[in-house]
Write a protein that holds these residues in place. Structure first.
Motif, PDB file in Angstrom:
ATOM      1  N   ILE A 738      37.589  62.114  38.521  1.00  0.00           N
ATOM      2  CA  ILE A 738      37.397  61.054  39.512  1.00  0.00           C
ATOM      3  C   ILE A 738      37.826  59.747  38.871  1.00  0.00           C
ATOM      4  O   ILE A 738      37.347  59.399  37.789  1.00  0.00           O
ATOM      5  CB  ILE A 738      35.927  60.956  39.957  1.00  0.00           C
ATOM      6  CG1 ILE A 738      35.375  62.325  40.366  1.00  0.00           C
ATOM      7  CG2 ILE A 738      35.788  59.975  41.105  1.00  0.00           C
ATOM      8  CD1 ILE A 738      33.881  62.336  40.584  1.00  0.00           C
ATOM      9  N   ASN A 739      38.736  59.047  39.496  1.00  0.00           N
ATOM     10  CA  ASN A 739      39.120  57.733  38.976  1.00  0.00           C
ATOM     11  C   ASN A 739      39.227  56.757  40.129  1.00  0.00           C
ATOM     12  O   ASN A 739      39.463  57.134  41.285  1.00  0.00           O
ATOM     13  CB  ASN A 739      40.426  57.808  38.186  1.00  0.00           C
ATOM     14  CG  ASN A 739      41.591  58.267  39.029  1.00  0.00           C
ATOM     15  OD1 ASN A 739      42.191  57.474  39.739  1.00  0.00           O
ATOM     16  ND2 ASN A 739      41.936  59.551  38.972  1.00  0.00           N
ATOM     17  N   GLY A 740      39.051  55.485  39.811  1.00  0.00           N
ATOM     18  CA  GLY A 740      39.074  54.492  40.871  1.00  0.00           C
ATOM     19  C   GLY A 740      39.114  53.079  40.344  1.00  0.00           C
ATOM     20  O   GLY A 740      38.928  52.813  39.148  1.00  0.00           O
ATOM     21  N   THR A 741      39.355  52.166  41.262  1.00  0.00           N
ATOM     22  CA  THR A 741      39.403  50.731  40.985  1.00  0.00           C
ATOM     23  C   THR A 741      38.415  50.026  41.895  1.00  0.00           C
ATOM     24  O   THR A 741      38.296  50.360  43.078  1.00  0.00           O
ATOM     25  CB  THR A 741      40.806  50.169  41.225  1.00  0.00           C
ATOM     26  OG1 THR A 741      41.741  50.871  40.394  1.00  0.00           O
ATOM     27  CG2 THR A 741      40.870  48.685  40.894  1.00  0.00           C
ATOM     28  N   GLU A 742      37.709  49.037  41.346  1.00  0.00           N
ATOM     29  CA  GLU A 742      36.727  48.268  42.120  1.00  0.00           C
ATOM     30  C   GLU A 742      36.948  46.781  41.889  1.00  0.00           C
ATOM     31  O   GLU A 742      37.130  46.337  40.758  1.00  0.00           O
ATOM     32  CB  GLU A 742      35.303  48.642  41.706  1.00  0.00           C
ATOM     33  CG  GLU A 742      34.961  50.101  41.936  1.00  0.00           C
ATOM     34  CD  GLU A 742      33.700  50.532  41.232  1.00  0.00           C
ATOM     35  OE1 GLU A 742      33.310  51.708  41.395  1.00  0.00           O
ATOM     36  OE2 GLU A 742      33.095  49.707  40.505  1.00  0.00           O
ATOM     37  N   LEU A 743      36.911  46.022  42.957  1.00  0.00           N
ATOM     38  CA  LEU A 743      37.034  44.565  42.882  1.00  0.00           C
ATOM     39  C   LEU A 743      36.017  43.939  43.818  1.00  0.00           C
ATOM     40  O   LEU A 743      35.931  44.312  44.988  1.00  0.00           O
ATOM     41  CB  LEU A 743      38.442  44.114  43.280  1.00  0.00           C
ATOM     42  CG  LEU A 743      38.650  42.596  43.436  1.00  0.00           C
ATOM     43  CD1 LEU A 743      38.457  41.879  42.098  1.00  0.00           C
ATOM     44  CD2 LEU A 743      40.030  42.299  44.015  1.00  0.00           C
ATOM     45  N   GLU A 744      35.257  43.014  43.284  1.00  0.00           N
ATOM     46  CA  GLU A 744      34.322  42.210  44.081  1.00  0.00           C
ATOM     47  C   GLU A 744      34.599  40.748  43.779  1.00  0.00           C
ATOM     48  O   GLU A 744      34.668  40.353  42.614  1.00  0.00           O
ATOM     49  CB  GLU A 744      32.876  42.561  43.740  1.00  0.00           C
ATOM     50  CG  GLU A 744      31.837  41.690  44.419  1.00  0.00           C
ATOM     51  CD  GLU A 744      30.425  42.009  43.972  1.00  0.00           C
ATOM     52  OE1 GLU A 744      29.609  41.074  43.863  1.00  0.00           O
ATOM     53  OE2 GLU A 744      30.139  43.195  43.719  1.00  0.00           O
ATOM     54  N   MET A 745      34.781  39.925  44.809  1.00  0.00           N
ATOM     55  CA  MET A 745      35.103  38.526  44.570  1.00  0.00           C
ATOM     56  C   MET A 745      34.545  37.648  45.678  1.00  0.00           C
ATOM     57  O   MET A 745      34.307  38.109  46.806  1.00  0.00           O
ATOM     58  CB  MET A 745      36.625  38.334  44.466  1.00  0.00           C
ATOM     59  CG  MET A 745      37.407  38.765  45.681  1.00  0.00           C
ATOM     60  SD  MET A 745      39.195  38.779  45.425  1.00  0.00           S
ATOM     61  CE  MET A 745      39.474  37.073  44.985  1.00  0.00           C
ATOM     62  N   SER A 746      34.333  36.366  45.356  1.00  0.00           N
ATOM     63  CA  SER A 746      33.832  35.412  46.346  1.00  0.00           C
ATOM     64  C   SER A 746      34.196  33.992  45.937  1.00  0.00           C
ATOM     65  O   SER A 746      34.353  33.689  44.750  1.00  0.00           O
ATOM     66  CB  SER A 746      32.311  35.534  46.500  1.00  0.00           C
ATOM     67  OG  SER A 746      31.650  35.084  45.322  1.00  0.00           O
TER      68      SER A 746
END
Length: 902
Positions: A738-746
């Protein structure tokens, strides 16, 4: 509401003095999500020993420093000076440092109108006998003029500023600690949860990167998927630290947590650091749902008070209400309580884009042939908390949380067969913290007990002529979990060994919990056939499990620029019970000689395994506002009672035997992660802020546990599509990737804000497994058809997280920020699920969807506010794309909420 704001702030200061190393720096931060005020003392002779984030302006330079001249709109009520300065900091973006303790009874007049920060400060301190001086362009100090250069025991007190002020910015007020953490962690704030009323707890997770909810829309239970893993303890979902380990076999997800989100104060999702208490038996993450306590209900200046929320809406959102009350009986003791009630009817699904999914066999389903029938909910919840401040160093927290949910749920894609459920949860917690004046001791001890029980009535089933084909059941499912943990946090002083900038700390502890599962079934004989209690009692089996864990982590840091950590955790489990396997299922041999009678083959389950798992990581801050990090960890996930003790057979429809697997192995996983935090203030204008967290991960899981079809030892039919099959819990022989990318921004500019998340995920598995799970002799016929079993196509159903998910949230704050209006949107692109091509009605592919929500709130006055929200504004038809549900989500729903404080 009796209030003594300054007295309470000063009491807090006196209770929380801490000494920072050899500097003798004594400080406490009095802060809210709206701003920061720092109270500080520092002996002048210590300043030469350190450059640790201390900035002092000589008197000769003070006159050369000025605050920003940009006018701002201030609306600050007459109140205690401490509270007024917090509001001032929030509006102006100017940090405030208080040189000492505010005088008792210090008050400020109201400040209203457009003016500079300096002019507003002049008004605030005009009646207090205090003065303010600028330290730099974004920080001021409030001082007592006559004591600014006074000498006390040879030490001159001067204003001190700590450069890293903590803020809570963006659409959801996420605290800065998230962006200071060198790893993947997310926080769902109360502000976010209150934006738009939700039907069920699962909806509060919609805007979190790397997190999905997989349970059916008709079930108020919560199944949290973190980075592609869910259920059976892979994610430790807990209430105030008490694990919720309930499992019940149904079509779809089996692990569920029941809680009304009205009781929640905050949810923290830890995706990186599992080398701590809560990590035992866990491989993907820790989801801590913290419920309301006294400090969440009362403001700092209140000795008693409460909050009330009442909601009503369209689309059968009939009523939701909660009331909270708290009282500070003395500085040593406080109590609080909350009660909530929710009444929701059978909702209507959306009309736009009616296609929902295709089954494993390729059958197309839409809102026309998969309608959300029986979606009502009657839920009553409550909590009671007590906090005892034993000494200045010790604190005891006691709590109870309970929920009762009455609801119905269909277990088939056509919504024909309905079960009626009454699910209750009870959770007790006791927490003790000992934090003496020692850098070596910060000790937390926790005990908990939780019970989830479901009384289920399964009505009789009829054929086309009206005759009963299956008798009704009364089923009782229960899981009790009890446990505790103890952990300590130690810091070592390295000043004498180097330049005074190094820090070394150790975190260590141990935990234990015990699961006990109980299932009972009674059948009323109305003349039906093919229904037996052993089917229910076997598919959600009884049994016991003990899980132990311990950890030690060391962390070295230098000057907030570099950090290196490494550690070990030890995990062990013991699972035992009496089981059996049996081929003589109903509808195959007739009513005689059934399983549960004389066809059972006894099977003793006694599994014990342990493992030592390493973890390490590094972080680097090359420039101010940027932190780079990399982490590696290994984990050991113990199988559950349900996975190991599964037996009996499938209830109704095509008979399928369930075989226990006495050779089941624990899952072992490895996760690598790289990422970065970004935190900048005053980007486009004074007082604004930009925050972001970006990460990429790759997880490898060995011995992945799931359910697959297996051959019977002697009664094997020639084809899996025949009338007789068997299934069991198996270990996959090939790794799952399982691989992935996560981005959270504000970005938050005060008058307006915008934020969002991005999640990509890819799950890769071969799906091969050993189908011969019984320790017995298989016939030649069974061995001859081995190619029909043991591949991905013979897995019952392994659900994958969405391939891509994007969320956006933006809005404006008007009328002195009393009025907030915003929109949020989700765009979801599911990936195909695994293991259901021809063998079951499990979902094979969900369809992509997009959902838009509108929300607004208006503060009528300090005590009353009104909120209006429209969920699923454009009436999209969709099924949440992360496993285990046939039912479409609710269509357009408008909800109005009235909130009040007393």
């Amino acid at each position: 509401m009796p209030s003594n704001g300054v007295d309470r702030v000063n009491d807090t200061i006196k209770r929380n003095w801490t000494t920072a190393g050899s500097l003798g720096v004594t400080r406490v931060i009095a802060a809210t999500a709206l701003g920061t005020v720092l109270f500080a003392f520092v002996p002048i002779n210590a300043l030469a020993q350190s450059s640790d984030a201390v900035s002092v302006k000589p008197t000769s330079e003070v006159a050369q420093v000025t605050l920003p001249s940009q006018p701002r709109l201030f609306d600050i009520e007459a109140q205690s000076l401490g509270q007024a300065l917090v509001v001032f900091s929030r509006i102006s973006g100017v940090d405030v440092v208080i040189n000492g303790v505010l005088p008792d009874g210090a008050m400020s007049p109201a400040v209203n109108g457009t003016m500079t920060a300096a002019a507003a400060l002049d008004i605030l301190v005009s009646q207090s006998g205090l003065a303010w001086v600028p330290i730099n362009n974004t920080t001021i100090s409030v001082v007592v003029p006559q004591s600014d250069t006074s000498v006390d025991n040879g030490a001159v007190t001067l204003p001190v500023t700590v450069t890293a002020s903590k803020r809570a910015l963006g659409p959801n007020g996420v605290p800065d600690e998230v962006y200071d953490t060198p790893g993947s962690v997310a926080v769902i704030t109360r502000e976010s949860m209150r934006k738009a009323p939700v039907r069920e707890a699962r909806e509060i997770f919609n805007q979190v990167a790397g997190v999905d909810i997989s349970n059916d829309a008709r079930d108020p239970g919560l199944t949290v998927n973190v980075r592609g893993q869910q259920e059976m303890g892979r994610v430790n979902v807990n209430i105030d630290g008490a694990r919720q380990n309930y499992n019940q076999l149904t079509h779809g997800t089996a692990s569920r947590v029941y809680l009304d989100p009205a009781l929640l104060a905050e949810v923290e999702i830890e995706k990186t650091n599992l080398a701590k208490n809560g990590g035992a038996g866990t491989s993907a993450g820790i989801v801590t749902m913290r419920t309301l306590n006294t400090d969440d209900i009362l403001d700092e200046d209140e000795d008693w008070g409460g909050k009330v929320n009442i909601s009503h809406g369209t689309n059968s959102y009939d009523f939701a209400g909660d009331a909270s009350a708290g009282v500070r009986i003395s500085p040593k003791f406080d109590m609080s309580a909350t009660v909530s009630r929710k009444v929701i009817g059978n909702y209507r699904a959306g009309n736009h884009n009616p296609g929902l999914f295709t089954s494993g066999s390729g059958t197309y389903y839409s809102t026309e042939n998969s309608r959300p029938k029986y979606t009502f909910l009657r839920q009553t919840s409550g909590l009671l908390k007590a906090n005892v401040y034993l000494t200045e160093e010790q604190e005891l927290n006691l709590g109870y949380v309970g929920t009762k949910s009455d609801y119905a749920k269909t277990n088939d894609v056509a919504n024909v067969y309905t079960d009626f459920n009454e699910t209750k949860t009870h959770t007790l917690t006791a927490k003790h913290n000992w934090d003496p004046v020692s850098s070596l001791v910060d000790l937390d001890t926790n005990l908990f007990w939780t019970r989830t029980e479901n009384n289920q009535y399964r009505p009789p089933r009829y054929n086309a002529s009206g005759s009963i084909t299956h008798d009704p059941y009364d089923n009782y499912y229960r899981v009790d979990t009890a446990g505790g943990d103890i952990g300590n946090h130690s810091k070592l002083d390295l000043t004498a060994l180097g330049d005074g900038l190094s820090q070394l700390r150790f975190d260590y502890g141990t935990e234990y919990f015990h699961d006990k599962a109980t299932t009972r079934s009674e059948i009323e004989d109305l003349g039906g056939t093919g229904d037996y209690a052993y089917q229910v009692e076997g598919s959600t089996p009884a049994g016991q499990r003990d899980v132990y864990g311990g950890y030690l982590t060391g962390t070295y840091g230098w000057n907030d620029l570099f950090e290196l950590h490494g550690g070990l955790r030890y995990d062990r489990f013991n699972l035992n019970g009496d089981s059996y396997w049996c081929e003589a299922v109903p509808n195959f041999f007739g009513s005689a000689n059934q399983c549960g009678q004389d066809k059972d083959v006894p099977l003793d389950i006694d599994l014990v395994e342990d493992k030592v798992s390493p973890s390490f990581g590094v972080s680097l801050s090359p420039i101010n506002g940027v932190q780079l990090f990399a982490n590696y960890r290994e984990n050991f996930r113990a199988p559950t009672v349900m996975e190991t003790m599964l037996k009996g057979s499938h209830i109704g429809g095509t008979p399928v035997s369930f075989f226990s697997n006495s050779n089941l192995q624990a899952e072992e996983s490895r996760t690598q992660e790289i990422g970065a935090n970004f935190k900048f203030d005053n980007v486009l204008q004074q007082g604004d802020g930009f925050r972001a967290k970006l990460s990429y991960y790759r997880t490898t899981v060995d011995n992945y546990i799931t359910i697959g079809y297996v051959p019977t030892p002697s009664l094997l039919l020639a084809s899996l599509t025949g009338t007789y099959q068997a299934a069991g819990i198996v270990n996959l022989t090939d790794p799952v990737y399982i691989n992935g990318t996560e981005l959270e921004m504000s970005y938050d500019a005060g008058a307006y804000y915008v934020g969002g998340t991005l999640t990509t995920s890819d799950m890769d598995l071969e799906g091969t497994y050993n189908p011969y799970i019984l320790d017995t002799t298989y016939t030649a016929a069974a061995l001859s058809v081995a190619n029909q079993y043991g591949s991905a196509s013979s897995l019952y159903g392994l659900y994958a997280p969405p391939e891509r998910k994007y969320t956006v949230d933006g809005g404006v704050r008007l009328l002195d920020q009393d009025l907030i209006m915003g929109m949020r949107a989700s765009f979801v692109y599911p990936q195909d699920n695994f293991g259901n091509t021809t063998l079951s009605s499990a979902v094979g592919e969900y369809f992509k969807y997009r959902v838009f929500d509108f929300y607004s709130s208006y503060d009528i006055n300090d005590n009353v506010s009104l909120r209006f929200a429209v969920n699923n504004l454009f009436d999209e038809a969709y099924v949440q794309g992360s496993g285990g549900t046939y039912s479409p989500a609710p269509g357009r729903t408008a909800v109005v909420t009235l909130s009040g404080n007393f």
